[in-house]
Design a protein around this motif. Structure first.
Motif, PDB file in Angstrom:
ATOM      1  N   SER A   1       0.803  -1.223   0.000  1.00 44.45           N
ATOM      2  CA  SER A   1       0.000   0.000   0.000  1.00 44.45           C
ATOM      3  C   SER A   1       0.838   1.276   0.000  1.00 44.45           C
ATOM      4  CB  SER A   1      -0.938   0.007   1.204  1.00 44.45           C
ATOM      5  OG  SER A   1      -0.196  -0.073   2.410  1.00 44.45           O
ATOM      6  N   VAL A   2       2.118   1.171   0.388  1.00 46.56           N
ATOM      7  CA  VAL A   2       2.951   2.366   0.467  1.00 46.56           C
ATOM      8  C   VAL A   2       4.158   2.302  -0.466  1.00 46.56           C
ATOM      9  CG1 VAL A   2       2.258   2.668   2.865  1.00 46.56           C
ATOM     10  CG2 VAL A   2       4.457   1.590   2.351  1.00 46.56           C
ATOM     11  N   LYS A   3       4.340   1.186  -1.115  1.00 43.43           N
ATOM     12  CA  LYS A   3       5.511   0.995  -1.968  1.00 43.43           C
ATOM     13  C   LYS A   3       5.544   2.063  -3.061  1.00 43.43           C
ATOM     14  CE  LYS A   3       6.425  -3.273  -2.159  1.00 43.43           C
ATOM     15  NZ  LYS A   3       6.386  -4.718  -2.470  1.00 43.43           N
ATOM     16  N   GLY A   4       6.691   2.678  -3.246  1.00 48.13           N
ATOM     17  CA  GLY A   4       6.837   3.733  -4.234  1.00 48.13           C
ATOM     18  C   GLY A   4       6.496   5.119  -3.719  1.00 48.13           C
ATOM     19  N   ARG A   5       5.883   5.199  -2.545  1.00 48.84           N
ATOM     20  CA  ARG A   5       5.522   6.491  -1.961  1.00 48.84           C
ATOM     21  C   ARG A   5       6.294   6.773  -0.675  1.00 48.84           C
ATOM     22  NH1 ARG A   5       0.514   7.301  -0.060  1.00 48.84           N
ATOM     23  NH2 ARG A   5       0.143   5.096   0.440  1.00 48.84           N
ATOM     24  N   PHE A   6       6.581   5.727   0.090  1.00 45.20           N
ATOM     25  CA  PHE A   6       7.263   5.881   1.367  1.00 45.20           C
ATOM     26  C   PHE A   6       8.696   5.357   1.243  1.00 45.20           C
ATOM     27  CE2 PHE A   6       3.376   5.622   4.446  1.00 45.20           C
ATOM     28  CZ  PHE A   6       2.734   6.601   3.705  1.00 45.20           C
ATOM     29  N   THR A   7       9.598   6.003   1.978  1.00 45.01           N
ATOM     30  CA  THR A   7      10.996   5.581   1.995  1.00 45.01           C
ATOM     31  C   THR A   7      11.506   5.612   3.430  1.00 45.01           C
ATOM     32  OG1 THR A   7      11.364   6.542  -0.200  1.00 45.01           O
ATOM     33  CG2 THR A   7      13.311   6.014   1.117  1.00 45.01           C
ATOM     34  N   ILE A   8      12.150   4.514   3.821  1.00 44.37           N
ATOM     35  CA  ILE A   8      12.727   4.410   5.165  1.00 44.37           C
ATOM     36  C   ILE A   8      14.243   4.521   5.064  1.00 44.37           C
ATOM     37  CG2 ILE A   8      13.030   2.908   7.162  1.00 44.37           C
ATOM     38  CD1 ILE A   8      10.319   1.681   6.501  1.00 44.37           C
ATOM     39  N   SER A   9      14.803   5.259   5.984  1.00 46.00           N
ATOM     40  CA  SER A   9      16.252   5.388   6.064  1.00 46.00           C
ATOM     41  C   SER A   9      16.660   5.355   7.532  1.00 46.00           C
ATOM     42  CB  SER A   9      16.712   6.689   5.407  1.00 46.00           C
ATOM     43  OG  SER A   9      16.116   7.809   6.041  1.00 46.00           O
ATOM     44  N   ARG A  10      17.943   5.209   7.759  1.00 51.57           N
ATOM     45  CA  ARG A  10      18.437   5.222   9.128  1.00 51.57           C
ATOM     46  C   ARG A  10      19.838   5.799   9.162  1.00 51.57           C
ATOM     47  NH1 ARG A  10      18.189  -0.482  11.532  1.00 51.57           N
ATOM     48  NH2 ARG A  10      19.254   0.523  13.283  1.00 51.57           N
ATOM     49  N   ASP A  11      20.197   6.297  10.335  1.00 50.17           N
ATOM     50  CA  ASP A  11      21.534   6.826  10.565  1.00 50.17           C
ATOM     51  C   ASP A  11      21.981   6.278  11.904  1.00 50.17           C
ATOM     52  OD1 ASP A  11      23.816   8.265  11.133  1.00 50.17           O
ATOM     53  OD2 ASP A  11      23.039  10.144  10.368  1.00 50.17           O
ATOM     54  N   ASN A  12      22.754   5.221  11.871  1.00 45.78           N
ATOM     55  CA  ASN A  12      23.169   4.581  13.124  1.00 45.78           C
ATOM     56  C   ASN A  12      24.084   5.485  13.944  1.00 45.78           C
ATOM     57  OD1 ASN A  12      21.616   2.317  12.721  1.00 45.78           O
ATOM     58  ND2 ASN A  12      23.296   1.091  11.886  1.00 45.78           N
ATOM     59  N   ALA A  13      24.804   6.358  13.310  1.00 39.37           N
ATOM     60  CA  ALA A  13      25.650   7.291  14.054  1.00 39.37           C
ATOM     61  C   ALA A  13      24.803   8.268  14.878  1.00 39.37           C
ATOM     62  CB  ALA A  13      26.545   8.064  13.089  1.00 39.37           C
ATOM     63  N   GLN A  14      23.622   8.593  14.342  1.00 35.29           N
ATOM     64  CA  GLN A  14      22.699   9.488  15.038  1.00 35.29           C
ATOM     65  C   GLN A  14      21.674   8.719  15.866  1.00 35.29           C
ATOM     66  OE1 GLN A  14      22.862  12.866  15.131  1.00 35.29           O
ATOM     67  NE2 GLN A  14      24.770  12.665  13.966  1.00 35.29           N
ATOM     68  N   ASN A  15      21.739   7.388  15.808  1.00 37.45           N
ATOM     69  CA  ASN A  15      20.806   6.554  16.571  1.00 37.45           C
ATOM     70  C   ASN A  15      19.360   6.866  16.216  1.00 37.45           C
ATOM     71  OD1 ASN A  15      21.491   4.426  18.250  1.00 37.45           O
ATOM     72  ND2 ASN A  15      20.879   5.497  20.118  1.00 37.45           N
ATOM     73  N   SER A  16      19.087   6.958  14.903  1.00 33.68           N
ATOM     74  CA  SER A  16      17.755   7.354  14.476  1.00 33.68           C
ATOM     75  C   SER A  16      17.369   6.685  13.158  1.00 33.68           C
ATOM     76  CB  SER A  16      17.682   8.877  14.306  1.00 33.68           C
ATOM     77  OG  SER A  16      18.533   9.288  13.254  1.00 33.68           O
ATOM     78  N   ALA A  17      16.083   6.729  12.889  1.00 36.14           N
ATOM     79  CA  ALA A  17      15.545   6.226  11.638  1.00 36.14           C
ATOM     80  C   ALA A  17      14.404   7.146  11.215  1.00 36.14           C
ATOM     81  CB  ALA A  17      15.039   4.796  11.797  1.00 36.14           C
ATOM     82  N   ASP A  18      14.209   7.268   9.906  1.00 38.41           N
ATOM     83  CA  ASP A  18      13.194   8.165   9.368  1.00 38.41           C
ATOM     84  C   ASP A  18      12.253   7.430   8.432  1.00 38.41           C
ATOM     85  OD1 ASP A  18      15.354  11.100   8.977  1.00 38.41           O
ATOM     86  OD2 ASP A  18      14.337  10.260  10.725  1.00 38.41           O
ATOM     87  N   LEU A  19      11.052   7.972   8.342  1.00 43.44           N
ATOM     88  CA  LEU A  19      10.061   7.500   7.375  1.00 43.44           C
ATOM     89  C   LEU A  19       9.611   8.704   6.559  1.00 43.44           C
ATOM     90  CD1 LEU A  19       8.111   5.309   6.266  1.00 43.44           C
ATOM     91  CD2 LEU A  19       6.509   5.988   8.065  1.00 43.44           C
ATOM     92  N   GLN A  20      10.039   8.753   5.302  1.00 43.44           N
ATOM     93  CA  GLN A  20       9.634   9.816   4.388  1.00 43.44           C
ATOM     94  C   GLN A  20       8.372   9.378   3.666  1.00 43.44           C
ATOM     95  OE1 GLN A  20      10.956  12.967   3.770  1.00 43.44           O
ATOM     96  NE2 GLN A  20       9.123  13.233   2.490  1.00 43.44           N
ATOM     97  N   MET A  21       7.320  10.162   3.788  1.00 48.30           N
ATOM     98  CA  MET A  21       6.033   9.807   3.200  1.00 48.30           C
ATOM     99  C   MET A  21       5.656  10.854   2.150  1.00 48.30           C
ATOM    100  SD  MET A  21       3.991   8.596   6.636  1.00 48.30           S
ATOM    101  CE  MET A  21       3.970  10.251   7.324  1.00 48.30           C
ATOM    102  N   ASN A  22       5.544  10.435   0.916  1.00 46.27           N
ATOM    103  CA  ASN A  22       5.175  11.310  -0.198  1.00 46.27           C
ATOM    104  C   ASN A  22       3.842  10.866  -0.782  1.00 46.27           C
ATOM    105  OD1 ASN A  22       7.674  12.639   0.110  1.00 46.27           O
ATOM    106  ND2 ASN A  22       8.668  11.239  -1.340  1.00 46.27           N
ATOM    107  N   SER A  23       3.232  11.750  -1.556  1.00 48.57           N
ATOM    108  CA  SER A  23       1.967  11.442  -2.236  1.00 48.57           C
ATOM    109  C   SER A  23       0.955  10.864  -1.250  1.00 48.57           C
ATOM    110  CB  SER A  23       2.215  10.466  -3.391  1.00 48.57           C
ATOM    111  OG  SER A  23       3.137  10.989  -4.308  1.00 48.57           O
TER     112      SER A  23
END
Length: 125
Positions: free
Chosen positions: A63-85
């Protein structure tokens, strides 16, 4: 267990974008797979996407493929969820969660031992 805090939710019009962040504390996130789940009113919590502990693999619900992108930064101890469209049906409380690397199932809520408090995302039509 790692402790997680989400941020970045809010109200957005259909077609817009939001970026959710998940910050970890108490322990390093670098040995945990991170998943994102969402729960709409009256519905069960469901898998949205996930990223492996080393960032090499990502997984998304259809349902979210192609619209959402997950990334992480282990140095910053964090992860993000970018949600488009974004669509009105994306409206839900979004949670980040962590499970020890390479254990359990991405799709099973019970396999994630650490959860954030959730952040509301509302998409208006």
């Amino acid at each position: 267990q790692v402790q997680l805090v989400e941020s970045g939710g809010g109200l957005v019009q259909a077609g817009g974008s939001l970026r959710l962040s998940c910050a970890a504390s108490a322990r390093t996130l670098s040995r945990y797979d991170v998943g994102w789940f969402r729960q709409a009113p009256g519905k069960e919590r469901v898998f949205v996407g996930g990223i492996s502990w080393n960032g090499r693999n990502t997984y998304y619900a259809d349902s979210v493929k192609g619209r959402f992108t997950i990334s992480r930064d282990n140095a910053q101890n964090s992860a993000d969820l970018q949600m488009n469209s974004l669509k009105p049906e994306d409206t839900a409380v979004y949670y980040c969660a962590a499970k020890w690397f390479n254990t359990g199932s991405w799709y099973r809520v019970a396999d994630f031992g650490s959860w954030g408090q959730g952040t509301q995302v509302t998409v208006s039509s």
